[in-house]
Motif scaffolding. Structure first.
Motif, mmCIF file in Angstrom:
data_model
loop_
_atom_site.group_PDB
_atom_site.id
_atom_site.type_symbol
_atom_site.label_atom_id
_atom_site.label_comp_id
_atom_site.label_asym_id
_atom_site.label_seq_id
_atom_site.Cartn_x
_atom_site.Cartn_y
_atom_site.Cartn_z
ATOM 1 N N TRP A 60 0.790 -1.220 0.000
ATOM 2 C CA TRP A 60 0.000 0.000 0.000
ATOM 3 C C TRP A 60 0.828 1.278 0.000
ATOM 4 O O TRP A 60 0.340 2.336 -0.374
ATOM 5 N N ILE A 61 2.071 1.201 0.435
ATOM 6 C CA ILE A 61 2.926 2.388 0.404
ATOM 7 C C ILE A 61 3.788 2.402 -0.855
ATOM 8 O O ILE A 61 3.816 3.384 -1.611
ATOM 9 N N GLY A 62 4.498 1.319 -1.090
ATOM 10 C CA GLY A 62 5.422 1.252 -2.218
ATOM 11 C C GLY A 62 4.746 1.371 -3.572
ATOM 12 O O GLY A 62 5.270 2.031 -4.481
ATOM 13 N N GLY A 63 3.580 0.738 -3.742
ATOM 14 C CA GLY A 63 2.894 0.757 -5.033
ATOM 15 C C GLY A 63 2.499 2.152 -5.487
ATOM 16 O O GLY A 63 2.912 2.611 -6.564
ATOM 17 N N PRO A 64 1.692 2.874 -4.686
ATOM 18 C CA PRO A 64 1.329 4.237 -5.082
ATOM 19 C C PRO A 64 2.540 5.162 -5.216
ATOM 20 O O PRO A 64 2.582 5.998 -6.124
ATOM 21 N N ILE A 216 -11.301 -3.619 2.760
ATOM 22 C CA ILE A 216 -10.157 -3.357 1.886
ATOM 23 C C ILE A 216 -9.071 -4.381 2.184
ATOM 24 O O ILE A 216 -8.579 -4.463 3.313
ATOM 25 N N LYS A 217 -8.713 -5.158 1.183
ATOM 26 C CA LYS A 217 -7.684 -6.179 1.354
ATOM 27 C C LYS A 217 -6.296 -5.583 1.112
ATOM 28 O O LYS A 217 -6.156 -4.451 0.695
ATOM 29 N N PHE A 290 -7.748 0.163 -6.347
ATOM 30 C CA PHE A 290 -9.030 -0.532 -6.200
ATOM 31 C C PHE A 290 -8.890 -2.016 -6.548
ATOM 32 O O PHE A 290 -9.522 -2.874 -5.928
ATOM 33 N N GLY A 291 -8.056 -2.309 -7.549
ATOM 34 C CA GLY A 291 -7.825 -3.711 -7.885
ATOM 35 C C GLY A 291 -7.162 -4.463 -6.741
ATOM 36 O O GLY A 291 -7.555 -5.585 -6.399
ATOM 37 N N TYR A 292 -6.143 -3.861 -6.124
ATOM 38 C CA TYR A 292 -5.459 -4.499 -4.992
ATOM 39 C C TYR A 292 -6.382 -4.586 -3.782
ATOM 40 O O TYR A 292 -6.401 -5.597 -3.070
ATOM 41 N N ASP A 298 -4.277 -12.093 -3.805
ATOM 42 C CA ASP A 298 -4.724 -12.879 -4.957
ATOM 43 C C ASP A 298 -4.915 -12.028 -6.214
ATOM 44 O O ASP A 298 -5.521 -12.489 -7.189
ATOM 45 N N THR A 299 -4.406 -10.819 -6.207
ATOM 46 C CA THR A 299 -4.559 -9.932 -7.361
ATOM 47 C C THR A 299 -3.940 -10.564 -8.608
ATOM 48 O O THR A 299 -2.763 -10.943 -8.600
ATOM 49 N N PRO A 300 -4.706 -10.700 -9.689
ATOM 50 C CA PRO A 300 -4.161 -11.326 -10.913
ATOM 51 C C PRO A 300 -3.190 -10.410 -11.644
ATOM 52 O O PRO A 300 -3.224 -9.188 -11.485
ATOM 53 N N GLY A 301 -2.318 -11.010 -12.461
ATOM 54 C CA GLY A 301 -1.356 -10.230 -13.224
ATOM 55 C C GLY A 301 -2.017 -9.317 -14.240
ATOM 56 O O GLY A 301 -1.514 -8.231 -14.527
#
Length: 464
Positions: A60-64, A216-217, A290-292, A298-301
């Motif tokens: 949640w921190i690194g991605g954004p 929120i996962k 929102f996807g994550y 389990d978020t798909p590629g």
């Protein structure tokens, strides 16, 4: 254009492919708003489908933060490149560089132009491979979606990719023989509508799933891996995927070449670039986050083909059909400059060859007459066959996007920085020179990490 100079076919089509000393060789009516539209159309593509997976790898921190970092890098590099449109002065210079290659040749010389040309052709060729993989995944997803709807979500519904890649390749062989395919104005309009459609559907489905589940996962650290080195590889691949989703340096000067002046084109283009990147980044953050939030670990590629979503099945089918339509045209937009470059070079090298230069008129009943050239037929067919073959050997969506994203440094960072030094006459070891060299080197390290991680992922997937 000086006699004997090579020409570069524009990706956007419509403008003469050369530097111009006059403003009257084509009517330019582009504005701030049309530039924003062109940039958003050029940036938003299949890369948006992997962003949720990228956020999942980084957390949640690194991605954004990674998306914001690449947005900032893109704004800086685009500002540098905007000032290279006119020469010798970036606002009043009489020489206009209508394409990226024109600017490189004028500012850095013919040798740099050839080096840049190699990276550009490799990038365009690689994009064709990526589009083949993405399209086949979407075509397969439509069939699987209908199967899951009829047989239930636990049904096997397993289908291979090769048939769909061959189908996509067959379509591209036909499209590659259409004269001036990249000049068709409707192509950009259709591409823009399709990209916004499937991106918006992915965002909406993720948001709906979060609201439906009521939670929120995800986590701050992202998806857990068995070892620290595996985590490093995944994060590296995610960096490459995000990098693939942003740069548009290859077409920036062509977009700028459509702008009317006054005001100076570089001023309008800088404002348009900043605005477009802000809009795109907001859109990317929504899709990725929102996807994550919907799928967590389990978020798909690929958000629309990984089957985190099953219903409404017709909406999944529509989104994937939009992807296919977008990429059928997108493949040609990125391939036509390669076709033109190779065919022009062979025509000049073998001016007396009938195979290279002779065209034949073919008349098919109920269809307009078509002029066929044997070189065009053979080379373009071989080109499509080669991209299809490589895609069939390495059908790995995230890893291939990561490798292509890692190649953004030369075209998006190195050459714009070096051209800016020449354009602005910045001496070595001055403060501005040191800052921009550090910026270039830091971006090089990031892309090197992304390249190593993506290659490792590609090899691991192949061996497994």
């Amino acid at each position: 254009m000086r006699e004997g100079e090579d020409q570069q076919t524009p990706l956007l089509g419509g403008s003469p492919p050369s530097s111009s000393v006059a403003d009257g060789y084509n009517k330019r009516s582009g504005t701030f708003w049309t530039s924003i539209a062109h940039i958003i159309t050029a940036v938003i593509g299949s890369g948006v489908l992997s962003l949720a997976w990228c956020v999942a790898q980084m957390g949640w921190i690194g991605g954004p933060l990674a998306m914001l970092m690449f947005a900032g890098i893109t704004v800086i590099s685009s500002n540098l490149l905007c000032d290279c449109y006119r020469s010798p002065d970036s606002e009043t210079g009489l020489i206009r560089n209508a394409t990226y290659m024109d600017a490189v040749r004028l500012n850095l010389g013919r040798n740099s132009r050839w080096v840049c040309g190699v990276f550009q052709q490799v990038s365009l060729y690689g994009t064709g491979i990526a589009y083949t993989i993405t399209s086949s995944l979407s075509m397969r997803a439509i069939q699987r979606s209908n199967c899951f709807h009829k047989e239930g979500h636990q049904a096997p519904c397993a289908y291979g990719d090769n048939f769909y890649m061959l189908l996509f390749g067959g379509i591209q062989i036909v499209c590659s023989q259409i004269p001036n395919f990249h000049d068709m104005e409707w192509l950009s309009i259709v591409a823009a509508i399709m990209s916004f459609s499937y991106s918006s559907i992915g965002l909406a489905l993720g948001l709906a799933k979060v609201i439906g589940s009521g939670r929120i996962k995800g986590s701050i650290s992202g998806v857990s891996e068995a070892t620290a080195i595996q985590k490093v590889w995944k994060v590296s691949q995610a960096l490459g995927d995000i990098a693939f989703a942003y740069p548009y340096s290859i077409v920036l000067l062509e977009i700028q070449d459509t702008l009317k002046s006054p005001p100076p084109e570089n001023q309008t283009m800088k404002k348009a670039s900043r605005s477009a990147i802000i809009i795109t980044t907001f859109f990317y953050l929504c899709c990725g986050c929102f996807g994550y939030a919907a799928f967590g670990s389990d978020t798909p590629g690929n958000l629309l083909t990984g089957f985190g979503f099953y219903e409404p099945f017709w909406l999944i089918d529509f989104a994937n059909a939009c992807i296919v339509l977008h990429l059928v045209g997108g493949y040609q937009v990125y391939s036509q400059p390669v076709f033109a470059f190779v065919e022009k070079w062979l025509s000049e090298k073998f001016p007396n060859s009938g195979f290279v230069n002779t065209s034949y008129t073919i008349k098919i009943p109920s269809l307009p007459a078509h002029r066929m050239n044997l070189l065009r037929l053979c080379f373009r067919t071989a080109y499509v066959v080669s991209t299809t073959g490589i895609a069939m050997v390495f059908p790995y969506f995230n890893q291939v996007l990561g490798i292509l994203g890692a190649l953004f440094w030369p075209l998006s960072i190195y050459f714009p920085v070096e051209m800016y030094f020449v354009q602005k006459k910045i001496p070595a070891w001055t403060r501005q020179w040191v800052i921009l060299q550090f910026f270039s080197f830091a971006c090089f390290i990031v892309t090197l990490v992304a390249l190593v991680g993506s290659v490792e992922g590609l090899i691991s997937e192949k061996l497994s």
